[in-house]
Motif scaffolding. Sequence first.
Motif, PDB file in Angstrom:
ATOM      1  N   ALA A  74      10.037   3.484  -4.934  1.00  0.00           N
ATOM      2  CA  ALA A  74       9.417   2.163  -5.090  1.00  0.00           C
ATOM      3  C   ALA A  74       9.875   1.220  -3.985  1.00  0.00           C
ATOM      4  O   ALA A  74       9.081   0.450  -3.429  1.00  0.00           O
ATOM      5  N   LEU A  75      11.186   1.270  -3.668  1.00  0.00           N
ATOM      6  CA  LEU A  75      11.708   0.407  -2.590  1.00  0.00           C
ATOM      7  C   LEU A  75      11.047   0.755  -1.260  1.00  0.00           C
ATOM      8  O   LEU A  75      10.657  -0.122  -0.498  1.00  0.00           O
ATOM      9  N   ALA A  76      10.900   2.052  -0.970  1.00  0.00           N
ATOM     10  CA  ALA A  76      10.243   2.461   0.278  1.00  0.00           C
ATOM     11  C   ALA A  76       8.783   2.034   0.294  1.00  0.00           C
ATOM     12  O   ALA A  76       8.255   1.602   1.317  1.00  0.00           O
ATOM     13  N   LEU A  77       8.102   2.147  -0.877  1.00  0.00           N
ATOM     14  CA  LEU A  77       6.692   1.731  -0.955  1.00  0.00           C
ATOM     15  C   LEU A  77       6.548   0.254  -0.640  1.00  0.00           C
ATOM     16  O   LEU A  77       5.710  -0.141   0.164  1.00  0.00           O
ATOM     17  N   TYR A  78       7.411  -0.566  -1.286  1.00  0.00           N
ATOM     18  CA  TYR A  78       7.309  -2.013  -1.042  1.00  0.00           C
ATOM     19  C   TYR A  78       7.666  -2.342   0.399  1.00  0.00           C
ATOM     20  O   TYR A  78       7.068  -3.221   1.022  1.00  0.00           O
ATOM     21  N   GLY A  79       8.664  -1.681   0.953  1.00  0.00           N
ATOM     22  CA  GLY A  79       9.028  -1.920   2.354  1.00  0.00           C
ATOM     23  C   GLY A  79       7.890  -1.577   3.293  1.00  0.00           C
ATOM     24  O   GLY A  79       7.605  -2.304   4.244  1.00  0.00           O
ATOM     25  N   ASP A 127       1.255  10.574 -12.682  1.00  0.00           N
ATOM     26  CA  ASP A 127       0.252   9.506 -12.530  1.00  0.00           C
ATOM     27  C   ASP A 127       0.737   8.452 -11.546  1.00  0.00           C
ATOM     28  O   ASP A 127      -0.028   7.945 -10.725  1.00  0.00           O
ATOM     29  N   TRP A 128       2.033   8.090 -11.654  1.00  0.00           N
ATOM     30  CA  TRP A 128       2.556   7.052 -10.722  1.00  0.00           C
ATOM     31  C   TRP A 128       2.547   7.547  -9.284  1.00  0.00           C
ATOM     32  O   TRP A 128       2.151   6.842  -8.367  1.00  0.00           O
ATOM     33  N   TRP A 129       2.991   8.800  -9.073  1.00  0.00           N
ATOM     34  CA  TRP A 129       3.000   9.323  -7.692  1.00  0.00           C
ATOM     35  C   TRP A 129       1.586   9.395  -7.137  1.00  0.00           C
ATOM     36  O   TRP A 129       1.367   9.194  -5.937  1.00  0.00           O
ATOM     37  N   ALA A 130       0.608   9.708  -7.977  1.00  0.00           N
ATOM     38  CA  ALA A 130      -0.775   9.774  -7.499  1.00  0.00           C
ATOM     39  C   ALA A 130      -1.226   8.403  -6.985  1.00  0.00           C
ATOM     40  O   ALA A 130      -1.900   8.304  -5.966  1.00  0.00           O
ATOM     41  N   LEU A 131      -0.848   7.337  -7.704  1.00  0.00           N
ATOM     42  CA  LEU A 131      -1.218   5.986  -7.263  1.00  0.00           C
ATOM     43  C   LEU A 131      -0.497   5.600  -5.979  1.00  0.00           C
ATOM     44  O   LEU A 131      -1.078   5.060  -5.051  1.00  0.00           O
ATOM     45  N   THR A 132       0.822   5.882  -5.936  1.00  0.00           N
ATOM     46  CA  THR A 132       1.592   5.450  -4.757  1.00  0.00           C
ATOM     47  C   THR A 132       1.256   6.255  -3.525  1.00  0.00           C
ATOM     48  O   THR A 132       1.305   5.752  -2.407  1.00  0.00           O
ATOM     49  N   ASP A 133       0.897   7.559  -3.710  1.00  0.00           N
ATOM     50  CA  ASP A 133       0.510   8.372  -2.535  1.00  0.00           C
ATOM     51  C   ASP A 133      -0.697   7.762  -1.842  1.00  0.00           C
ATOM     52  O   ASP A 133      -0.794   7.758  -0.609  1.00  0.00           O
ATOM     53  N   VAL A 137      -0.642   6.312   2.227  1.00  0.00           N
ATOM     54  CA  VAL A 137      -1.470   6.832   3.327  1.00  0.00           C
ATOM     55  C   VAL A 137      -2.348   5.750   3.915  1.00  0.00           C
ATOM     56  O   VAL A 137      -3.090   5.998   4.866  1.00  0.00           O
ATOM     57  N   ALA A 138      -2.306   4.545   3.333  1.00  0.00           N
ATOM     58  CA  ALA A 138      -3.093   3.445   3.893  1.00  0.00           C
ATOM     59  C   ALA A 138      -2.534   3.068   5.264  1.00  0.00           C
ATOM     60  O   ALA A 138      -1.355   3.247   5.546  1.00  0.00           O
ATOM     61  N   PRO A 139      -3.380   2.529   6.148  1.00  0.00           N
ATOM     62  CA  PRO A 139      -2.904   2.130   7.489  1.00  0.00           C
ATOM     63  C   PRO A 139      -1.833   1.063   7.375  1.00  0.00           C
ATOM     64  O   PRO A 139      -1.826   0.279   6.431  1.00  0.00           O
ATOM     65  N   PRO A 140      -0.900   1.016   8.353  1.00  0.00           N
ATOM     66  CA  PRO A 140       0.141  -0.024   8.341  1.00  0.00           C
ATOM     67  C   PRO A 140      -0.488  -1.415   8.310  1.00  0.00           C
ATOM     68  O   PRO A 140      -1.443  -1.698   9.038  1.00  0.00           O
ATOM     69  N   GLY A 141       0.047  -2.280   7.439  1.00  0.00           N
ATOM     70  CA  GLY A 141      -0.451  -3.644   7.347  1.00  0.00           C
ATOM     71  C   GLY A 141      -1.537  -3.824   6.311  1.00  0.00           C
ATOM     72  O   GLY A 141      -1.838  -4.943   5.914  1.00  0.00           O
ATOM     73  N   GLY A 146      -5.064  -6.100  -5.855  1.00  0.00           N
ATOM     74  CA  GLY A 146      -4.245  -6.534  -6.985  1.00  0.00           C
ATOM     75  C   GLY A 146      -4.291  -5.554  -8.125  1.00  0.00           C
ATOM     76  O   GLY A 146      -3.291  -5.297  -8.782  1.00  0.00           O
ATOM     77  N   GLY A 147      -5.469  -4.923  -8.341  1.00  0.00           N
ATOM     78  CA  GLY A 147      -5.570  -3.929  -9.418  1.00  0.00           C
ATOM     79  C   GLY A 147      -4.707  -2.730  -9.160  1.00  0.00           C
ATOM     80  O   GLY A 147      -4.073  -2.192 -10.067  1.00  0.00           O
ATOM     81  N   ALA A 148      -4.688  -2.281  -7.879  1.00  0.00           N
ATOM     82  CA  ALA A 148      -3.859  -1.115  -7.553  1.00  0.00           C
ATOM     83  C   ALA A 148      -2.383  -1.424  -7.774  1.00  0.00           C
ATOM     84  O   ALA A 148      -1.633  -0.603  -8.289  1.00  0.00           O
ATOM     85  N   VAL A 149      -1.965  -2.634  -7.365  1.00  0.00           N
ATOM     86  CA  VAL A 149      -0.556  -3.007  -7.548  1.00  0.00           C
ATOM     87  C   VAL A 149      -0.213  -3.067  -9.028  1.00  0.00           C
ATOM     88  O   VAL A 149       0.826  -2.559  -9.470  1.00  0.00           O
ATOM     89  N   ALA A 150      -1.107  -3.673  -9.821  1.00  0.00           N
ATOM     90  CA  ALA A 150      -0.838  -3.770 -11.262  1.00  0.00           C
ATOM     91  C   ALA A 150      -0.774  -2.402 -11.909  1.00  0.00           C
ATOM     92  O   ALA A 150       0.114  -2.112 -12.721  1.00  0.00           O
ATOM     93  N   ALA A 151      -1.708  -1.510 -11.525  1.00  0.00           N
ATOM     94  CA  ALA A 151      -1.695  -0.163 -12.104  1.00  0.00           C
ATOM     95  C   ALA A 151      -0.413   0.574 -11.743  1.00  0.00           C
ATOM     96  O   ALA A 151       0.184   1.270 -12.558  1.00  0.00           O
ATOM     97  N   THR A 152       0.027   0.401 -10.488  1.00  0.00           N
ATOM     98  CA  THR A 152       1.272   1.055 -10.060  1.00  0.00           C
ATOM     99  C   THR A 152       2.469   0.545 -10.865  1.00  0.00           C
ATOM    100  O   THR A 152       3.319   1.325 -11.302  1.00  0.00           O
ATOM    101  N   GLN A 153       2.515  -0.767 -11.069  1.00  0.00           N
ATOM    102  CA  GLN A 153       3.637  -1.343 -11.822  1.00  0.00           C
ATOM    103  C   GLN A 153       3.633  -0.862 -13.272  1.00  0.00           C
ATOM    104  O   GLN A 153       4.680  -0.580 -13.854  1.00  0.00           O
ATOM    105  N   VAL A 154       2.413  -0.777 -13.856  1.00  0.00           N
ATOM    106  CA  VAL A 154       2.321  -0.321 -15.251  1.00  0.00           C
ATOM    107  C   VAL A 154       2.809   1.122 -15.356  1.00  0.00           C
ATOM    108  O   VAL A 154       3.594   1.477 -16.241  1.00  0.00           O
TER     109      VAL A 154
END
Length: 673
Positions: A74-79, A127-133, A137-141, A146-154
Amino acid sequence: MRVPALRRRRGRPVTVAGLLKRAFVALVGVIVIGGTVGVVAAGPAYRAVNLQLADAVRTRSVNQEVRAALARAALALYGYQLTGEEPYRFEYQLAKSAYVSATARLAQSAAPRDAPYVEDLQQNGADWWALTDLQMVAPPGAQPSGGAVAATQVRYAQVIASSQAIDSRLSERAALLFRTVNRLNVGALVGLSVLTLLGMLVVAVIGTVVTRRITIPLGQVASAIGELSRGHDEARVTFTGAPVEIMAVAAAVNKAAGQEFEERRMLGESQGLGVAIREHMSRTRAVATAAQGLGDLLDADHVVIMREADEGGEPVAEVWSAPDAVGDPAALARTPVDWALPDGRAFVAATVPDTGDIPPEAERAALRAAGAGPVITVAFGEDVVPAGHVTVVRRDGRPAFVPFDVQLVTMVAGALSRALTQARLFEREHRLVTQLQEVDAAKTEFLSTVSHELRTPLTSVAGYLEVLLDQDAGPLNGAQERMLRVIERNSERLRALIEDLLIVSRVESGTFTLNTVSVDVAELVAAMRQAFEPAAAKAGVTVVCEAAGPLRVRADRDQLDRVLMNLTSNAVKFTPDGGTVTVSGRADGPDVVITVRDTGIGIPADEVPHLFTRFFRASNATKREIAGTGLGLPIVAAIVDRHGGTIGVDTREGQGTTITVRLPGEPAAAEES
């Protein structure tokens, strides 16, 4: 709570097995004295409880590893989402691998009755790894929705809840085992009490010792693990003198907690170092900051940063050495690293190799001269060819660098690369601005010189023209007089242009001065009607002047008159036949406000910010071929500014323009005097 140190027999450490063995021997003695029934019943029960306790501790430790891997991911994802830097992807993959390994071991070590809870944890984790993966893979930046972030947090919360449910079951099971131990102790005590008081005392002592030596330390280990799982990074197991197995578990818990805390601290400091590097607009200061920051962060002996040469120069090296460093890094600073890979992959060694192509012999010799043991070299740069490299050295015999250290060096090298690019662009921009300023100064000097040089011949032309018009040189016919009047008008236009150029050059050179006196603005406004009435009548424009005096200000009368003349002249010039120009003055608190309003052609909205730029003319005025130089409004703005006032424009294309000048009014004391 500290557990009393156990006595050692013949220097051997106390172990759980040893404690149980002694307890078993004592129980055998009781059996011999009082019977074998109690021993046969109690011995296996104790062993079973111990095995179950070990299983619970092991399962809980693995469960802790699962949560730690999730936290790192999670820390690496947010970074990565915040910075877009590649090292966070690498950290994310490491955490994912650790998670997969930990969940596999958790499934193996968990009891069959805990299998549904483990499966629930694995499903939520998948399920969480599927969302974060998808987000990694999204481009830098690119920021996730907001929905994706909320789903990941849930999903993350569900994974943590599943893990905590397993912890809760293990805690309940451990508590149940503890109660079982106590019941066994009590049962053995009661059973043996029938046989002998001595047996009762032995069993009581054995139960108490085992409880204190095993359950209390295990309870502290479990408590520390619980604190760590709740985010209390400072929690540690502090007891001493416990059995070897429990001490090993405690040491492992402390080591893992300390390592994670230290890595977080170093990661935070490296990010702060990256910010400090990017704040510098000087390449030299940016490199020096990076060298010192890396040296302090990694407890290095030497840091050598080689960066690309300035134009036409030699490569530049920055050397930092710790106060107690050994060896001389001077030779290392002179050794080029032409083998470094441009993609930032690092060369890491625990000691300087004796042979090999990487690094070459020249650099190996320089590293030995610097007293190097462990060494890291990372190339950096945004082009195919590296812009430089970072070499971090610890003296021979010191601890080797770990992968996390390499990651930090790579991150700082990337920040340094961006800072150097930014500083290089800033230096180029600064040189360009200096050149433009020099050109502008030359232009201003040219305008001043030309204006002065034109003034002298124009004075002669005007003088002789006046002689001719006065017919001092002889009578004129009608045609000759008309031609001379045309020359006179154009001479006046040229004189006004030269005067404007002189004022502009004085303003820009700083020699423009004011001769301030008490001036009644109402008188100047009233004079505008008389001055412009003939030209306005010829153009079919009505000039209205409104001012109720006195409206006194401290000003240069001639320059303030020039402001009104320029503004009124522009208004009349840009107002078509049948239009109106209104010049007004009024008091507004301590200020005096002058307004020149016309019903003319107006100014395009996108051109208003350029009105006070020298030689700028509105596009609609140019299309109508209305004469002008583009110097009037810049001169007006400069004069108003010198008087401590402000000027504003309100215009609508095709509807007219209103220009408002606000000047500080003269204090009442000055008016009375």
